[in-house]
Design an enzyme around this catalytic site. Structure first.
Site, PDB file in Angstrom:
ATOM      1  N   GLU A   1       0.828  -1.211   0.000  1.00 22.74           N
ATOM      2  CA  GLU A   1       0.000   0.000   0.000  1.00 22.74           C
ATOM      3  C   GLU A   1       0.862   1.261   0.000  1.00 22.74           C
ATOM      4  O   GLU A   1       0.591   2.220  -0.733  1.00 22.74           O
ATOM      5  CB  GLU A   1      -0.940   0.002   1.204  1.00 22.74           C
ATOM      6  CG  GLU A   1      -1.908   1.172   1.171  1.00 22.74           C
ATOM      7  CD  GLU A   1      -2.910   1.119   2.317  1.00 22.74           C
ATOM      8  OE1 GLU A   1      -3.613   2.120   2.510  1.00 22.74           O
ATOM      9  OE2 GLU A   1      -2.976   0.091   3.020  1.00 22.74           O
TER      10      GLU A   1
ATOM     11  N   GLU B   1      -8.350  -2.647   4.880  1.00 20.89           N
ATOM     12  CA  GLU B   1      -6.944  -2.649   4.467  1.00 20.89           C
ATOM     13  C   GLU B   1      -6.029  -2.592   5.692  1.00 20.89           C
ATOM     14  O   GLU B   1      -4.944  -3.182   5.702  1.00 20.89           O
ATOM     15  CB  GLU B   1      -6.655  -1.470   3.535  1.00 20.89           C
ATOM     16  CG  GLU B   1      -7.419  -1.483   2.216  1.00 20.89           C
ATOM     17  CD  GLU B   1      -6.971  -2.573   1.258  1.00 20.89           C
ATOM     18  OE1 GLU B   1      -6.075  -3.364   1.615  1.00 20.89           O
ATOM     19  OE2 GLU B   1      -7.532  -2.645   0.145  1.00 20.89           O
TER      20      GLU B   1
ATOM     21  N   HIS C   1      -5.779  -6.036   6.977  1.00 17.10           N
ATOM     22  CA  HIS C   1      -4.837  -6.791   6.143  1.00 17.10           C
ATOM     23  C   HIS C   1      -3.399  -6.492   6.565  1.00 17.10           C
ATOM     24  O   HIS C   1      -2.580  -7.412   6.701  1.00 17.10           O
ATOM     25  CB  HIS C   1      -5.010  -6.426   4.666  1.00 17.10           C
ATOM     26  CG  HIS C   1      -6.348  -6.762   4.099  1.00 17.10           C
ATOM     27  ND1 HIS C   1      -6.709  -6.445   2.808  1.00 17.10           N
ATOM     28  CD2 HIS C   1      -7.425  -7.374   4.647  1.00 17.10           C
ATOM     29  CE1 HIS C   1      -7.947  -6.851   2.585  1.00 17.10           C
ATOM     30  NE2 HIS C   1      -8.400  -7.412   3.687  1.00 17.10           N
TER      31      HIS C   1
ATOM     32  N   TYR D   1      -0.682  -9.199   7.948  1.00 18.27           N
ATOM     33  CA  TYR D   1       0.621  -9.443   7.317  1.00 18.27           C
ATOM     34  C   TYR D   1       1.763  -9.218   8.310  1.00 18.27           C
ATOM     35  O   TYR D   1       2.770  -9.939   8.285  1.00 18.27           O
ATOM     36  CB  TYR D   1       0.799  -8.547   6.093  1.00 18.27           C
ATOM     37  CG  TYR D   1      -0.036  -8.959   4.908  1.00 18.27           C
ATOM     38  CD1 TYR D   1      -0.148 -10.303   4.544  1.00 18.27           C
ATOM     39  CD2 TYR D   1      -0.719  -8.016   4.140  1.00 18.27           C
ATOM     40  CE1 TYR D   1      -0.915 -10.694   3.454  1.00 18.27           C
ATOM     41  CE2 TYR D   1      -1.487  -8.399   3.044  1.00 18.27           C
ATOM     42  CZ  TYR D   1      -1.579  -9.733   2.708  1.00 18.27           C
ATOM     43  OH  TYR D   1      -2.334 -10.115   1.626  1.00 18.27           O
TER      44      TYR D   1
ATOM     45  N   GLU E   1      -6.421  -3.095  -7.494  1.00 22.37           N
ATOM     46  CA  GLU E   1      -7.287  -3.976  -6.716  1.00 22.37           C
ATOM     47  C   GLU E   1      -7.417  -5.361  -7.347  1.00 22.37           C
ATOM     48  O   GLU E   1      -7.465  -6.366  -6.641  1.00 22.37           O
ATOM     49  CB  GLU E   1      -8.688  -3.354  -6.583  1.00 22.37           C
ATOM     50  CG  GLU E   1      -8.724  -2.009  -5.884  1.00 22.37           C
ATOM     51  CD  GLU E   1      -8.478  -2.104  -4.394  1.00 22.37           C
ATOM     52  OE1 GLU E   1      -7.900  -3.110  -3.931  1.00 22.37           O
ATOM     53  OE2 GLU E   1      -8.859  -1.168  -3.678  1.00 22.37           O
TER      54      GLU E   1
ATOM     55  N   GLU F   1     -10.364  -8.395  -1.523  1.00 20.81           N
ATOM     56  CA  GLU F   1      -9.884  -7.703  -2.717  1.00 20.81           C
ATOM     57  C   GLU F   1     -10.821  -7.916  -3.902  1.00 20.81           C
ATOM     58  O   GLU F   1     -10.954  -7.039  -4.760  1.00 20.81           O
ATOM     59  CB  GLU F   1      -8.462  -8.159  -3.067  1.00 20.81           C
ATOM     60  CG  GLU F   1      -7.408  -7.791  -2.037  1.00 20.81           C
ATOM     61  CD  GLU F   1      -7.291  -6.293  -1.787  1.00 20.81           C
ATOM     62  OE1 GLU F   1      -7.667  -5.493  -2.665  1.00 20.81           O
ATOM     63  OE2 GLU F   1      -6.820  -5.913  -0.697  1.00 20.81           O
TER      64      GLU F   1
ATOM     65  N   HIS G   1     -13.386  -5.391  -3.330  1.00 19.94           N
ATOM     66  CA  HIS G   1     -12.843  -4.071  -3.656  1.00 19.94           C
ATOM     67  C   HIS G   1     -12.780  -3.865  -5.170  1.00 19.94           C
ATOM     68  O   HIS G   1     -12.988  -2.741  -5.655  1.00 19.94           O
ATOM     69  CB  HIS G   1     -11.438  -3.915  -3.057  1.00 19.94           C
ATOM     70  CG  HIS G   1     -11.409  -4.044  -1.570  1.00 19.94           C
ATOM     71  ND1 HIS G   1     -10.231  -4.124  -0.852  1.00 19.94           N
ATOM     72  CD2 HIS G   1     -12.407  -4.112  -0.653  1.00 19.94           C
ATOM     73  CE1 HIS G   1     -10.510  -4.240   0.433  1.00 19.94           C
ATOM     74  NE2 HIS G   1     -11.823  -4.240   0.576  1.00 19.94           N
TER      75      HIS G   1
END
Length: 302
Positions: free
Chosen positions: A61, A91, A94, A98, A154, A188, A191
């Site tokens: 990102e 996001e 996410h 991660y 995306e 995703e 999205h």
């Protein structure tokens, strides 16, 4: 006062917001205990590959630097604003997920993790991918062009990574990571649907790029993503670049169809695509684990 008081002004985005609410999950839902035991089952090449992928995903990102806030403020719509507020929140989930995965892969060694992240920034495959996308973001001038680049981010930018991670499920490894990948790749997909809806409903046809411009954008995106996984995936267990390219082409055709464009490849998804596991309904014993079923059941990803 219409700017201050909520009024439903976009049925499609209002429905997507509700869908997001129903499918909300949190990083704490991803338990990595069993995954820790799976690490010793990965050979050195595989472990390096997945360290690379998750480090890239964790940084993606910030690397892309696409200003979604600037795009959303182009529209005076409560429902569009509400939806993208929810998307940004997801996001963040996410990103936290991660970070937890990387913490496991690097055995909690933050210094080693940071050094590795800095080192891979010199990787040619990663640099080519990031540079291409940054150039496209910078070159997008009109609103439709900006939305199309956002749609690529995306819908295409992470596909080879999601596909490769899903192969761990085929091997019976990393159940927590596979569950996270299941959730994130579905997010995703949602999205991507939202970006397609934004393009279809909030841009004037007269302002949209020519079909040849759009197809060239998608064609080069598939080429760049294929080159990325080709450079990094060689020698990794079960990673088949040809199958991933086939899935990328099928995905590009699906997205093009969503925005009213003719298919570019006419390629079906690979027969044994591991991401199709996302569509299966799992019977879950509540006392064994939280259900990983997603209320937005995807009958056909493509």
């Amino acid at each position: 006062m219409s700017k201050l008081l909520y009024v439903r002004d976009h049925e499609g985005f209002a429905c997507l917001t509700v869908e997001t609410h129903r499918n909300r999950w949190f990083a704490a839902h991803i338990v990595l205990t069993k995954d820790c035991g799976c690490l010793k089952l990965l050979n050195e090449r595989d472990l390096e590959f997945y360290k690379f992928l998750f480090t890239f995903l964790a940084m993606a990102e910030k690397l892309v630097n696409f200003n979604i806030d600037e795009l959303v403020t182009s529209f005076e719509s409560h429902d569009i604003d509400h939806y993208y507020t929810e998307q940004k929140a997801m996001e963040n989930v996410h990103g936290e997920t991660y970070a937890n995965i990387l913490n496991m892969l690097f055995d909690g060694d933050r210094a080693a993790m940071n050094a590795y992240a800095e080192a891979i920034m010199a990787d040619e495959a990663l640099q080519a991918k990031i540079s291409w996308l940054r150039d496209k973001v910078a070159a997008a001038v009109t609103l439709p062009e900006k939305i199309l680049v956002f749609l690529l981010i995306e819908g295409i930018f992470f596909i080879s990574s999601f596909y490769s991670i899903a192969l761990l499920r085929v091997r019976g490894l990393m159940p927590g990571i596979c569950l996270a990948n299941n959730y994130i790749s579905r997010d995703e997909l949602l999205h991507t649907r939202a970006a397609s809806l934004l393009y279809n409903s909030m841009t004037a046809k007269a302002d949209r790029p020519r079909a040849t411009w759009i197809q060239e954008l998608f064609r080069t995106a598939v080429e760049v993503e294929t080159a990325f996984i080709e450079a990094r995936g060689e020698g990794v267990t079960l990673v088949d670049v040809r199958a991933i390219k086939q899935f990328l082409e099928a995905t590009a055709d699906r997205i093009l169809g969503d925005i009213g464009q003719a298919p570019l490849y006419g390629t079906p998804p690979p027969k044994d695509c591991p991401l199709t596991y996302m569509t299966s309904i799992k019977q879950t014993n509540f006392f064994e684990q939280e259900s990983s079923d997603y209320t937005m059941l995807v009958v056909d990803d493509l």
